[in-house]
Design a protein around this motif. Structure first.
Motif, short mmCIF file in Angstrom:
data_model
loop_
_atom_site.label_atom_id
_atom_site.label_comp_id
_atom_site.label_asym_id
_atom_site.label_seq_id
_atom_site.Cartn_x
_atom_site.Cartn_y
_atom_site.Cartn_z
N ARG A 144 7.90 8.10 -14.83
CA ARG A 144 7.99 8.84 -16.09
C ARG A 144 6.77 8.56 -16.98
N ARG A 147 4.05 10.69 -15.59
CA ARG A 147 4.35 12.10 -15.87
C ARG A 147 3.98 12.47 -17.30
N ARG A 148 4.25 11.56 -18.25
CA ARG A 148 3.88 11.83 -19.65
C ARG A 148 2.37 11.91 -19.80
N THR A 151 1.17 15.20 -18.35
CA THR A 151 1.57 16.31 -19.21
C THR A 151 0.62 16.43 -20.40
N ALA A 252 5.27 16.96 -11.02
CA ALA A 252 6.37 17.08 -11.98
C ALA A 252 5.86 17.51 -13.35
N LEU A 255 5.22 21.28 -13.12
CA LEU A 255 6.41 22.12 -13.00
C LEU A 255 7.41 21.88 -14.12
N PHE A 256 7.56 20.61 -14.51
CA PHE A 256 8.54 20.25 -15.54
C PHE A 256 7.89 19.32 -16.55
N PRO A 257 7.05 19.85 -17.44
CA PRO A 257 6.33 18.99 -18.39
C PRO A 257 7.28 18.20 -19.28
N GLU A 258 6.86 16.98 -19.62
CA GLU A 258 7.63 16.17 -20.56
C GLU A 258 7.65 16.85 -21.93
N LYS A 259 8.79 16.78 -22.59
CA LYS A 259 8.94 17.39 -23.92
C LYS A 259 8.67 16.41 -25.06
#
Length: 267
Positions: A144, A147-148, A151, A252, A255-259
């Motif tokens: 995670r 991923r941040r 993003t 990730a 496809l699914f960016p951190e909010k």
């Protein structure tokens, strides 16, 4: 804060550990440097419970390599930071703090700050000392965290950032590439052997720098020689797995960016 141009602020993460030597290095940087408004130091991830979480520890070795390689080069010679800085062990003058500020929606605010400072012509230097932090406590938090980062880098839209993500994705495909290259070279003979052999230099060099990153952290942490040897052996099978984890973080992020910020455990 109403900072003056000759004020200096040392940015640290909540778990960053400084010692007398690193503090003296910061003061020396402030007093002696003449052409830098930012200072970046080296970070090790061995503050406490070192090697307690083996996979994240191996994953953070690449960050140590980066500090002794790219960061040291760009701060010592280029005086420019094209791929961002650490948000910790970051020494900033009041002049650059006031000019840039920290008001941003980008999830990698340290990357954004560095990019904004470089656009304004500020220069960066090396603080020749080590601060110590802690790696994430489990593989979920490690993934995670990455991923941040990815993003935030993607959201900035800079070409060099996009190129960085592409190169990181290559880490996911590289093992497949080697398998196909070996088959092609030995069976169909479509790839010149000299080219295949030259490509072997890449993983060899990568392994050498990985071993160096492990060695400097282990030695700094005061591990025994037997424990240092065990660290080297542990990293061999796990380094490949971490390449997939890092590449998964990029996919990730695409496809699914951190909010928003995800708080990871480090203790």
């Amino acid at each position: 804060m109403p900072l003056r141009a000759d004020d200096w602020v040392l940015h640290l993460d909540e778990e960053t550990q400084m010692d007398a030597y690193s503090l003296r290095a910061c003061i020396d940087f402030i007093e002696r440097q003449a052409d830098a408004d930012l200072g970046q130091g080296i970070i090790h991830y061995n503050a406490h419970d070192f090697w307690h979480a083996v996979l994240p520890t191996v994953g953070d070795i690449s960050r140590v390599q980066d500090d002794y390689g790219r960061v040291a080069w760009q701060t010592n010679w280029a005086r420019r930071a094209s791929l961002g800085v650490h948000g910790s062990f970051l020494l900033l003058s009041g002049r650059v703090e006031n000019a840039v500020g920290w008001e941003t929606d980008v999830l990698t605010e340290d990357y954004w700050f560095c990019w904004s400072a470089m656009r304004r012509g500020f220069r960066i230097g090396l603080v020749p000392a080590i601060a110590r932090e802690v790696s994430p406590r489990n593989l979920k938090d490690y993934s995670r965290q990455r991923r941040r980062w990815f993003t935030g880098i993607r959201a900035m839209g800079r070409p060099v950032g996009k190129l960085t993500l592409v190169l990181w994705c290559w880490r996911l495909l590289k093992p497949m590439y080697w398998a196909m290259s070996w088959h092609t070279t030995n069976q169909d003979a479509r790839m010149p052997r000299w080219f295949f052999v030259s490509q072997l230099l890449c993983p060899v060099i990568e392994r050498v720098f990985c071993a160096f990153g492990i060695l400097v952290q282990d030695y700094d942490a005061g591990l025994t020689w037997s424990s240092m040897l065990m660290s080297q052996l542990l990293s061999l099978p796990m380094n490949m797995l971490l390449q997939f984890v890092d590449s998964y973080g990029i996919v990730a992020a695409l496809l699914f960016p951190e909010k928003g910020f995800y708080i990871i455990a480090k203790s």
